[in-house]
Design an enzyme around this catalytic site. Structure first.
Site, PDB file in Angstrom:
ATOM      1  N   GLY A 154      -3.850  -4.348  13.293  1.00 57.32           N
ATOM      2  CA  GLY A 154      -2.667  -3.972  12.529  1.00 57.32           C
ATOM      3  C   GLY A 154      -1.863  -2.882  13.222  1.00 57.32           C
ATOM      4  O   GLY A 154      -2.288  -2.306  14.227  1.00 57.32           O
ATOM      5  N   ARG A 155      -0.711  -2.582  12.654  1.00 55.30           N
ATOM      6  CA  ARG A 155       0.185  -1.586  13.242  1.00 55.30           C
ATOM      7  C   ARG A 155      -0.339  -0.182  12.900  1.00 55.30           C
ATOM      8  O   ARG A 155      -0.327   0.233  11.747  1.00 55.30           O
ATOM      9  CB  ARG A 155       1.601  -1.776  12.708  1.00 55.30           C
ATOM     10  CG  ARG A 155       2.628  -0.860  13.342  1.00 55.30           C
ATOM     11  CD  ARG A 155       4.023  -1.268  12.894  1.00 55.30           C
ATOM     12  NE  ARG A 155       5.053  -0.485  13.555  1.00 55.30           N
ATOM     13  CZ  ARG A 155       5.641   0.576  13.003  1.00 55.30           C
ATOM     14  NH1 ARG A 155       5.299   0.970  11.791  1.00 55.30           N
ATOM     15  NH2 ARG A 155       6.590   1.230  13.657  1.00 55.30           N
TER      16      ARG A 155
ATOM     17  N   HIS B 129      -4.783   7.968 -16.866  1.00 56.23           N
ATOM     18  CA  HIS B 129      -5.809   7.000 -17.263  1.00 56.23           C
ATOM     19  C   HIS B 129      -5.370   6.156 -18.458  1.00 56.23           C
ATOM     20  O   HIS B 129      -5.726   4.976 -18.545  1.00 56.23           O
ATOM     21  CB  HIS B 129      -7.130   7.717 -17.553  1.00 56.23           C
ATOM     22  CG  HIS B 129      -7.935   7.982 -16.323  1.00 56.23           C
ATOM     23  ND1 HIS B 129      -8.830   7.076 -15.813  1.00 56.23           N
ATOM     24  CD2 HIS B 129      -7.946   9.047 -15.482  1.00 56.23           C
ATOM     25  CE1 HIS B 129      -9.383   7.570 -14.719  1.00 56.23           C
ATOM     26  NE2 HIS B 129      -8.866   8.769 -14.496  1.00 56.23           N
TER      27      HIS B 129
ATOM     28  N   SER C 202       0.853  -1.190   0.000  1.00 55.94           N
ATOM     29  CA  SER C 202       0.000   0.000   0.000  1.00 55.94           C
ATOM     30  C   SER C 202       0.882   1.230   0.000  1.00 55.94           C
ATOM     31  O   SER C 202       1.848   1.307   0.763  1.00 55.94           O
ATOM     32  CB  SER C 202      -0.901   0.004   1.238  1.00 55.94           C
ATOM     33  OG  SER C 202      -1.749   1.133   1.235  1.00 55.94           O
TER      34      SER C 202
ATOM     35  N   HIS D 191      -2.227   7.331  -4.634  1.00 54.27           N
ATOM     36  CA  HIS D 191      -2.484   6.222  -3.729  1.00 54.27           C
ATOM     37  C   HIS D 191      -2.511   4.966  -4.569  1.00 54.27           C
ATOM     38  O   HIS D 191      -3.056   4.955  -5.659  1.00 54.27           O
ATOM     39  CB  HIS D 191      -3.827   6.497  -3.060  1.00 54.27           C
ATOM     40  CG  HIS D 191      -4.460   5.324  -2.394  1.00 54.27           C
ATOM     41  ND1 HIS D 191      -5.635   4.774  -2.833  1.00 54.27           N
ATOM     42  CD2 HIS D 191      -4.107   4.602  -1.312  1.00 54.27           C
ATOM     43  CE1 HIS D 191      -5.980   3.772  -2.039  1.00 54.27           C
ATOM     44  NE2 HIS D 191      -5.060   3.647  -1.121  1.00 54.27           N
TER      45      HIS D 191
ATOM     46  N   VAL E 203      -2.105  -3.000  -3.700  1.00 51.28           N
ATOM     47  CA  VAL E 203      -2.154  -4.305  -4.347  1.00 51.28           C
ATOM     48  C   VAL E 203      -2.248  -5.337  -3.241  1.00 51.28           C
ATOM     49  O   VAL E 203      -1.429  -5.355  -2.341  1.00 51.28           O
ATOM     50  CB  VAL E 203      -0.903  -4.567  -5.196  1.00 51.28           C
ATOM     51  CG1 VAL E 203      -1.086  -5.798  -6.039  1.00 51.28           C
ATOM     52  CG2 VAL E 203      -0.601  -3.371  -6.070  1.00 51.28           C
ATOM     53  N   ARG E 204      -3.259  -6.203  -3.289  1.00 51.73           N
ATOM     54  CA  ARG E 204      -3.508  -7.064  -2.148  1.00 51.73           C
ATOM     55  C   ARG E 204      -3.861  -8.485  -2.583  1.00 51.73           C
ATOM     56  O   ARG E 204      -4.459  -8.697  -3.631  1.00 51.73           O
ATOM     57  CB  ARG E 204      -4.670  -6.507  -1.311  1.00 51.73           C
ATOM     58  CG  ARG E 204      -4.484  -5.088  -0.872  1.00 51.73           C
ATOM     59  CD  ARG E 204      -5.707  -4.599  -0.113  1.00 51.73           C
ATOM     60  NE  ARG E 204      -6.937  -4.856  -0.817  1.00 51.73           N
ATOM     61  CZ  ARG E 204      -7.459  -4.036  -1.700  1.00 51.73           C
ATOM     62  NH1 ARG E 204      -6.861  -2.924  -1.997  1.00 51.73           N
ATOM     63  NH2 ARG E 204      -8.595  -4.316  -2.293  1.00 51.73           N
TER      64      ARG E 204
ATOM     65  N   HIS F  85     -20.659  11.768   2.093  1.00 46.68           N
ATOM     66  CA  HIS F  85     -21.125  12.847   2.966  1.00 46.68           C
ATOM     67  C   HIS F  85     -20.838  14.224   2.377  1.00 46.68           C
ATOM     68  O   HIS F  85     -21.415  15.225   2.810  1.00 46.68           O
ATOM     69  CB  HIS F  85     -20.491  12.725   4.353  1.00 46.68           C
ATOM     70  CG  HIS F  85     -19.007  12.846   4.364  1.00 46.68           C
ATOM     71  ND1 HIS F  85     -18.166  11.886   3.825  1.00 46.68           N
ATOM     72  CD2 HIS F  85     -18.183  13.823   4.841  1.00 46.68           C
ATOM     73  CE1 HIS F  85     -16.909  12.272   3.979  1.00 46.68           C
ATOM     74  NE2 HIS F  85     -16.889  13.436   4.599  1.00 46.68           N
TER      75      HIS F  85
END
Length: 312
Positions: free
Chosen positions: A269-270, A155, A94, A108, A119-120, A185
């Protein structure tokens, strides 16, 4: 391909990706990134690479994490109740970059199992049942002063990352990005979008992994030319003030809507690594509107709206 071999291959790629990105960004900035390895008591750990007060980046982080657990947090099972009770592992890279110059956009990227560039890879297991896995990720651009050439370039590279896998992926993932990075919001987009996907489990493991690799590999060609084009543009207090105001929207999204932030915090998580995405200087004002006809107003009228940057 056996699952464990696949997981090792994903991890190897992510670590190489982190190193490649850090090396290139350090060349641009001229300052090194801090290296901070950490362990998670519940299982797993990661490596945070951070730069603060650099020549180009006011703050930037490129994180790798590989975490495991016995029970998924609520943010992961809310939309997938069938995953309750499964052991799980999640790994990813990340990245969030906040340049100092207001004319250089924030970016990001995510590559992991829930989502900036991000990327996960995620998997959940239960004895006697087929493992559940998916990939997620993407990259998006958040300018403070908009330039059509930058948006079109960004893009176009995103599209080229996906073309080899099918003509429908870019429009589909672009729509996913426009939908996800939207501040409900505020009723406005966070930036000019990019591509975003989650829960990718199509065809087979190799197809999904190769597609995600391509998205990650195209991040530097998408962002660095824009950064180098804008990072030395002259600016004054007016531009810095507007940048700080718009950064407030970035903070609001990450703390209110971002599933990756919620997953990280709820799964133990940290915190320092999860919140490294926060910009260092931010401002809020009550009911502020830019003067019509100004460059600040143009961000709202010309950029923060749905738009096909490759056709306009």
């Amino acid at each position: 391909m056996k699952k464990m071999v696949s997981n090792n291959k994903v991890k190897e790629f992510l670590l190489e990706l982190q190193e490649l990105i850090v090396e290139r960004l350090a060349q641009v900035d001229g300052q090194p990134f801090r290296h901070d390895a950490w362990q998670r008591p519940e299982g797993g750990g990661g490596i945070t690479r951070l730069i603060e007060d650099g020549n180009v980046f006011e703050r930037g982080g490129v994180n790798f994490s590989h975490v495991t657990g016995d029970r998924l947090p609520a943010s992961a099972t809310a939309q997938r109740p069938e995953l309750a009770g499964r052991r799980w592992q999640a790994m990813g890279v990340s990245l969030v970059l906040h340049p100092r110059n207001p004319y250089a956009p924030t970016t990001h990227m995510n590559y992991a199992p829930t989502t900036h560039m991000n990327v996960r890879f995620f998997s959940a297991e239960k004895a006697g049942e087929t493992p559940v896995w998916w990939f997620g990720g993407g990259t998006d651009l958040t300018p403070y002063y908009g330039f059509e050439a930058d948006a079109e370039h960004f893009h176009d590279v995103c599209r080229r990352a996906l073309v080899p896998f099918g003509a429908d992926y870019y429009p589909r993932f672009k729509q996913g990005c426009d939908t996800y990075f939207f501040l409900k919001h505020r009723n406005e987009p966070r930036g000019i979008g990019g591509i975003f996907f989650d829960d990718l489990n199509e065809r087979d493991f190799g197809h999904c992994f190769n597609l995600t690799e391509s998205v990650a590999d195209h991040f530097l060609p998408a962002y660095v030319p824009i950064l180098e084009r804008r990072m030395n543009t002259p600016y004054g207090e007016r531009e810095r003030d507007f940048q700080a105001y718009r950064r407030g929207r970035y903070v609001e999204f990450n703390l209110v809507w971002d599933r990756g932030t919620l997953f990280g915090l709820q799964s133990g998580g940290r915190t320092e690594s999860i919140l490294m995405s926060m910009p260092p200087i931010v401002k809020w004002r009550y009911d502020w509107q830019p003067e019509p006809g100004t460059p600040e107003a143009r961000l709202y009228t010309d950029f923060l709206k749905p738009r096909d940057w490759l056709l306009d």
